[in-house]
Design a protein around this motif. Structure first.
Motif, PDB file in Angstrom:
ATOM      1  N   PHE A  94     -37.032  15.799 -43.730  1.00 59.83           N
ATOM      2  CA  PHE A  94     -35.974  16.210 -42.783  1.00 59.83           C
ATOM      3  C   PHE A  94     -35.346  17.579 -43.042  1.00 59.83           C
ATOM      4  CE2 PHE A  94     -35.823  11.469 -42.889  1.00 59.83           C
ATOM      5  CZ  PHE A  94     -36.382  11.274 -41.633  1.00 59.83           C
ATOM      6  N   TRP A  95     -35.700  18.244 -44.123  1.00 60.06           N
ATOM      7  CA  TRP A  95     -35.183  19.588 -44.370  1.00 60.06           C
ATOM      8  C   TRP A  95     -36.292  20.594 -44.207  1.00 60.06           C
ATOM      9  CZ3 TRP A  95     -31.601  19.260 -49.330  1.00 60.06           C
ATOM     10  CH2 TRP A  95     -30.367  18.696 -48.945  1.00 60.06           C
ATOM     11  N   PRO A  96     -36.054  21.769 -43.672  1.00 60.43           N
ATOM     12  CA  PRO A  96     -34.789  22.124 -43.047  1.00 60.43           C
ATOM     13  C   PRO A  96     -34.552  21.293 -41.788  1.00 60.43           C
ATOM     14  CG  PRO A  96     -36.406  23.909 -42.829  1.00 60.43           C
ATOM     15  CD  PRO A  96     -37.037  22.844 -43.646  1.00 60.43           C
ATOM     16  N   GLY A  97     -33.292  20.938 -41.529  1.00 59.63           N
ATOM     17  CA  GLY A  97     -33.002  20.158 -40.332  1.00 59.63           C
ATOM     18  C   GLY A  97     -31.612  19.532 -40.330  1.00 59.63           C
ATOM     19  N   PRO A  98     -31.344  18.723 -39.306  1.00 60.18           N
ATOM     20  CA  PRO A  98     -29.986  18.219 -39.071  1.00 60.18           C
ATOM     21  C   PRO A  98     -29.608  16.987 -39.891  1.00 60.18           C
ATOM     22  CG  PRO A  98     -31.415  17.541 -37.290  1.00 60.18           C
ATOM     23  CD  PRO A  98     -32.262  18.379 -38.211  1.00 60.18           C
ATOM     24  N   LEU A  99     -29.884  17.030 -41.191  1.00 59.91           N
ATOM     25  CA  LEU A  99     -29.496  15.931 -42.067  1.00 59.91           C
ATOM     26  C   LEU A  99     -28.620  16.466 -43.202  1.00 59.91           C
ATOM     27  CD1 LEU A  99     -29.751  12.953 -43.031  1.00 59.91           C
ATOM     28  CD2 LEU A  99     -31.667  13.714 -44.457  1.00 59.91           C
ATOM     29  N   THR A 202     -32.177   9.972 -36.775  1.00 63.94           N
ATOM     30  CA  THR A 202     -31.639   8.665 -36.391  1.00 63.94           C
ATOM     31  C   THR A 202     -31.870   7.595 -37.470  1.00 63.94           C
ATOM     32  OG1 THR A 202     -33.709   8.029 -35.343  1.00 63.94           O
ATOM     33  CG2 THR A 202     -32.101   9.168 -33.954  1.00 63.94           C
ATOM     34  N   LEU A 203     -31.191   6.474 -37.296  1.00 67.61           N
ATOM     35  CA  LEU A 203     -31.342   5.326 -38.200  1.00 67.61           C
ATOM     36  C   LEU A 203     -32.820   4.958 -38.371  1.00 67.61           C
ATOM     37  CD1 LEU A 203     -30.133   2.907 -39.787  1.00 67.61           C
ATOM     38  CD2 LEU A 203     -29.946   1.693 -37.611  1.00 67.61           C
ATOM     39  N   ASP A 204     -33.535   4.866 -37.250  1.00 60.31           N
ATOM     40  CA  ASP A 204     -34.968   4.543 -37.287  1.00 60.31           C
ATOM     41  C   ASP A 204     -35.737   5.483 -38.188  1.00 60.31           C
ATOM     42  OD1 ASP A 204     -34.869   2.470 -35.638  1.00 60.31           O
ATOM     43  OD2 ASP A 204     -35.941   3.409 -33.942  1.00 60.31           O
ATOM     44  N   MET A 205     -35.493   6.773 -38.006  1.00 62.86           N
ATOM     45  CA  MET A 205     -36.213   7.790 -38.768  1.00 62.86           C
ATOM     46  C   MET A 205     -35.917   7.636 -40.260  1.00 62.86           C
ATOM     47  SD  MET A 205     -35.372  10.828 -36.057  1.00 62.86           S
ATOM     48  CE  MET A 205     -36.026  12.270 -36.846  1.00 62.86           C
ATOM     49  N   LEU A 206     -34.652   7.364 -40.585  1.00 57.41           N
ATOM     50  CA  LEU A 206     -34.275   7.238 -41.994  1.00 57.41           C
ATOM     51  C   LEU A 206     -34.853   5.967 -42.610  1.00 57.41           C
ATOM     52  CD1 LEU A 206     -30.601   8.499 -41.750  1.00 57.41           C
ATOM     53  CD2 LEU A 206     -32.503   9.650 -42.921  1.00 57.41           C
ATOM     54  N   GLU A 207     -34.868   4.883 -41.820  1.00 53.53           N
ATOM     55  CA  GLU A 207     -35.402   3.622 -42.339  1.00 53.53           C
ATOM     56  C   GLU A 207     -36.884   3.746 -42.692  1.00 53.53           C
ATOM     57  OE1 GLU A 207     -32.546   0.132 -40.475  1.00 53.53           O
ATOM     58  OE2 GLU A 207     -34.211   0.903 -39.282  1.00 53.53           O
ATOM     59  N   LYS A 208     -37.599   4.575 -41.935  1.00 54.77           N
ATOM     60  CA  LYS A 208     -39.033   4.755 -42.236  1.00 54.77           C
ATOM     61  C   LYS A 208     -39.232   5.331 -43.632  1.00 54.77           C
ATOM     62  CE  LYS A 208     -41.121   4.705 -37.760  1.00 54.77           C
ATOM     63  NZ  LYS A 208     -40.491   5.369 -36.612  1.00 54.77           N
ATOM     64  N   VAL A 209     -38.290   6.135 -44.085  1.00 58.81           N
ATOM     65  CA  VAL A 209     -38.423   6.745 -45.406  1.00 58.81           C
ATOM     66  C   VAL A 209     -37.753   5.907 -46.482  1.00 58.81           C
ATOM     67  CG1 VAL A 209     -37.913   8.809 -46.771  1.00 58.81           C
ATOM     68  CG2 VAL A 209     -38.468   9.035 -44.342  1.00 58.81           C
ATOM     69  N   LEU A 210     -36.614   5.296 -46.152  1.00 56.09           N
ATOM     70  CA  LEU A 210     -35.791   4.656 -47.184  1.00 56.09           C
ATOM     71  C   LEU A 210     -35.892   3.138 -47.221  1.00 56.09           C
ATOM     72  CD1 LEU A 210     -32.514   6.729 -46.697  1.00 56.09           C
ATOM     73  CD2 LEU A 210     -34.151   6.959 -48.572  1.00 56.09           C
TER      74      LEU A 210
END
Ligand code: TXA
Ligand code: MG
Length: 511
Positions: A94-99, A202-210
């Motif tokens: 997610f970096w660089p980016g809106p996190l 989004t939550l979905d995107m983060l859940e895929k990684v975490l």
């Protein structure tokens, strides 16, 4: 202070401007710059005096911590300690980016930057101007959104100028931002990691990684007293000057409720704004209606939201009505910002819709060339508490005939006109519950009931207002006959308006 405004083009970066801006930051000054989310107000993150200047320029409470912006991932090591392993993976995706990630702070980060907390918020932005500026400034730039505290975040340099001209050293104008809503904030100091502010990641995107990710429950729709985990989220942020109300229900109910409320507020002399979408804008007639984007592509809505709220401010709008958006993906971030702007003022669209019995009134005559259109036009001229779409239709209309010239003549002498009305047949496929059908004569009423069945919405005009009377057809008569007909109708329409207003008062009272 004179605020320098410098235009800068990402495709042809003028490095001299970047160097100049970097120097200002190194000397402890303030520079506003574009990021992909919103414009930020930058200061050297490791200089406590510079942090204080940010709070002063924004009028921001100093317990509200700042986000430290970096230009390379390895810059993390100097400002954060005990960095969880997953951070590297998150940075990769997610970096660089809106996190923005919340981590334990190192001693190098002054408490002025973190609002007294032992944690630090860090973000590596996508925008190239932002990254070059961070490098030129020495690698660590703290930047809240570049607005006066409490106003919508800036998505154009022009917005920054409106709020901060004369209070900061420089504004880098890199045009409009891409995303339009602030970054997702993820607290990595708790297990499982917790989203404190929804954004484009989004939550979905983060859940895929975490795997497991939790969400701060105060984020959306929680009216509890628990303070949000991100100190900044407790303020009535992003607020326009107007009172913002969000209607919630099915899209149809939302549209009807907004129409109704906008009509009533305007009648009460209020300046009204409506937040509509590509798909719904055609349904609104009252208030200043602004198209915020397409429901098919919520990114367009995110991009326009703050600019639209600012426009309403400039137009001194007093009340804003907004539709709701889906609570998934980017929609979650949109609703979170809208709710904050509204101070959590959510209204059930269904309850509003229930307060209005009729929305459409149709006068039915034989030919739709005289009594029907006259009655409709007279009713349109009345002060009505609620809004109605007022029409007329005929039972036997073979072609779109213009109105009877004598009818138009008597209307003109009463300072009204039937304008370009042409006869149309009454051709509803069915009579919905919110349509009031008023036949001019008993005969038409009976035909209608035979055709549509009696659902309780079909009356003669006289019957509806509780009179025993008759409106004779003046056809073939003299101008005087038409004049008498107008007189007669005029009295009945007065009573009809009174009855509709009384009915409105009753249904509105019941709620
Ligand atoms: O997209 C963004 O994040 C933009 C651009 C400029 O990068 N910045 C931004 O900053 O939105 P600001 O200051 O308007 O919002 C920062 C939010 C606040 O709600 C603040 O409370 C929260 O981040 N925050 C900062 N440090 C924190 C910490 N250590 N713990 C919890 N929340 C923190
Ligand atoms: Mg902000």
């Amino acid at each position: 202070m004179n605020t320098k405004i410098k235009k800068i083009d990402v495709n042809k970066m003028d490095m001299q401007i970047i160097e100049e801006a970097g120097e200002i930051l190194k000397r402890g000054g303030l520079v506003a710059f574009p990021t992909e989310t919103v414009y930020g107000l930058g200061a050297d993150a490791l200089d406590e005096k510079a942090a204080r200047k940010i709070y002063a320029a924004k009028g921001r409470p100093s317990d509200n911590p700042l986000i430290v912006h970096i230009a390379e991932v390895r810059a993390l090591d100097r400002i954060a300690t005990d960095i969880p392993i997953k951070v590297e993976e998150l940075a990769y995706y997610f970096w660089p980016g809106p996190l923005t990630m919340i981590l334990k702070k190192s001693e190098e980060v002054p408490y002025e930057t973190t609002g007294g907390l032992d944690t630090v918020a860090v973000r590596l932005p996508q925008n190239v101007i932002a990254r070059e500026l961070i490098r030129a400034a020495g690698g660590y730039v703290s930047a809240p959104s570049a607005n006066t505290s409490g106003r919508p975040s800036p998505t154009k340099a022009e917005h920054v100028k409106q709020d901060l001209d004369g209070k900061i050293d420089m504004i880098l104008d890199g045009g409009s931002v891409e995303i339009g809503l602030e970054s997702t904030i993820l607290d990595m100091t708790v297990k499982p990691p917790m989203i404190l502010r929804p954004g484009a990641v989004t939550l979905d995107m983060l859940e895929k990684v975490l795997g497991d990710v939790s969400v701060d429950q105060t984020m959306i729709g929680d009216e509890s007293e628990t303070p949000p985990k991100a100190p900044g989220m407790k303020y009535r942020h992003y607020a326009p000057k107007a009172k913002l109300m969000i209607l919630e229900g099915s899209l149809r109910e939302e549209i009807l409720a907004i129409r109704q409320m906008a009509y009533e507020a305007e009648r009460n002399g209020k300046k009204v704004g409506v937040i509509a979408t590509n798909e719904t804008i055609g349904f609104y007639t009252n208030g200043r209606v602004k198209n915020i984007g397409s429901r098919e592509n919520e990114k367009t809505i995110a991009r326009n939201l703050y600019a639209v709220l600012r426009e309403f401010d400039e137009e001194d709008v007093e009340e804003i009505y907004s539709e709701s958006f889906a609570l998934e993906g980017m929609g979650k971030a949109i609703m979170n910002r809208l709710e904050k702007a509204a101070g959590h003022l959510r209204i059930s669209a269904e309850a509003v819709v229930r307060q209005q019995k009729y929305r459409r009134i149709v006068f039915v005559s034989n030919s739709d060339t005289c009594r029907g259109p006259m009655a409709a036009e007279m009713l349109r001229q009345k002060e009505l508490v609620q809004e109605y779409v007022i029409d007329s239709g005929g039972m036997v209309v073979l072609f779109p005939e213009p109105v009877n010239p004598k009818a138009e003549a008597v209307m003109k002498s009463a300072k009204m006109t039937l304008g370009n009305h042409v006869a149309q047949s009454f051709s509803e496929t069915e009579i919905d519950r919110d349509i009031l059908v008023l036949a001019v004569e008993e005969e038409q009423k009976e035909k209608l009931i035979t055709q549509y069945g009696d659902n309780g919405n079909i009356y003669t005009l006289c019957e509806f207002i509780g009179e025993t009377c008759k409106v004779e057809d003046p056809y073939g008569g003299s101008l005087q006959t038409y004049g008498a007909c107008l007189e007669k109708l005029s009295g009945l329409i007065d009573k009809l308006a009174g009855k509709l207003n009384a009915l409105a008062a009753m249904t509105m009272d019941k709620e």
